[in-house]
Design a protein around this motif. Structure first.
Motif, PDB file in Angstrom:
ATOM      1  N   ASP A  20      34.605  44.911  39.760  1.00 14.37           N
ATOM      2  CA  ASP A  20      34.839  46.342  39.721  1.00 14.37           C
ATOM      3  C   ASP A  20      35.329  46.783  41.104  1.00 14.37           C
ATOM      4  N   LEU A  21      36.562  47.238  41.191  1.00 15.08           N
ATOM      5  CA  LEU A  21      37.173  47.567  42.472  1.00 15.08           C
ATOM      6  C   LEU A  21      37.063  49.044  42.844  1.00 15.08           C
ATOM      7  N   ARG A  22      36.216  49.820  42.135  1.00 17.53           N
ATOM      8  CA  ARG A  22      36.086  51.240  42.473  1.00 17.53           C
ATOM      9  C   ARG A  22      35.511  51.435  43.865  1.00 17.53           C
ATOM     10  N   SER A  23      34.602  50.558  44.268  1.00 17.50           N
ATOM     11  CA  SER A  23      33.939  50.721  45.551  1.00 17.50           C
ATOM     12  C   SER A  23      33.417  49.369  46.016  1.00 17.50           C
ATOM     13  N   ASP A  24      33.288  49.204  47.327  1.00 14.08           N
ATOM     14  CA  ASP A  24      32.755  47.939  47.843  1.00 14.08           C
ATOM     15  C   ASP A  24      31.257  47.815  47.596  1.00 14.08           C
ATOM     16  N   THR A  25      30.622  48.851  47.070  1.00 16.93           N
ATOM     17  CA  THR A  25      29.187  48.787  46.802  1.00 16.93           C
ATOM     18  C   THR A  25      28.864  48.578  45.326  1.00 16.93           C
ATOM     19  N   VAL A  26      29.875  48.563  44.454  1.00 17.98           N
ATOM     20  CA  VAL A  26      29.627  48.421  43.024  1.00 17.98           C
ATOM     21  C   VAL A  26      29.431  46.952  42.644  1.00 17.98           C
ATOM     22  N   THR A  27      30.328  46.082  43.056  1.00 18.21           N
ATOM     23  CA  THR A  27      30.226  44.666  42.725  1.00 18.21           C
ATOM     24  C   THR A  27      29.335  43.981  43.747  1.00 18.21           C
ATOM     25  N   LYS A  28      28.273  43.383  43.288  1.00 15.53           N
ATOM     26  CA  LYS A  28      27.335  42.698  44.178  1.00 15.53           C
ATOM     27  C   LYS A  28      27.740  41.226  44.300  1.00 15.53           C
TER      28      LYS A  28
END
Length: 75
Positions: free
Chosen positions: A29-37
């Motif tokens: 998920d590229l919406r935010s650097d905090t979404v994909t763990k």
């Protein structure tokens, strides 16, 4: 460079079924650097990655990523 980065180009959502598109979105998920763990394997790759200053075009990881994307796009 290792297989730390695999880029899969998504089909346009209007041309594929919703279920196929949602499965692809669940990969990354590229919406935010905090979404994909990051997984443990991803963390190890980050620890081992060579680093440099990207502002001065000295980061070998960024250089390789740019080369691979350009190749995928035919540039």
């Amino acid at each position: 460079m290792g297989d730390w980065c695999t880029l899969e180009l998504a089909p346009h959502p209007r041309t594929e079924s919703s279920a196929q598109f949602v499965r692809l979105l669940s990969v990354i998920d590229l919406r935010s650097d905090t979404v994909t763990k990051p997984t443990e394997q991803m963390r190890q790759a980050m620890l081992a990655a060579p680093v440099g200053d990207d502002v001065y075009a000295e980061d070998p990881t960024v250089i390789e990523l740019e080369r691979r994307v350009a190749q995928l796009l035919g540039a």
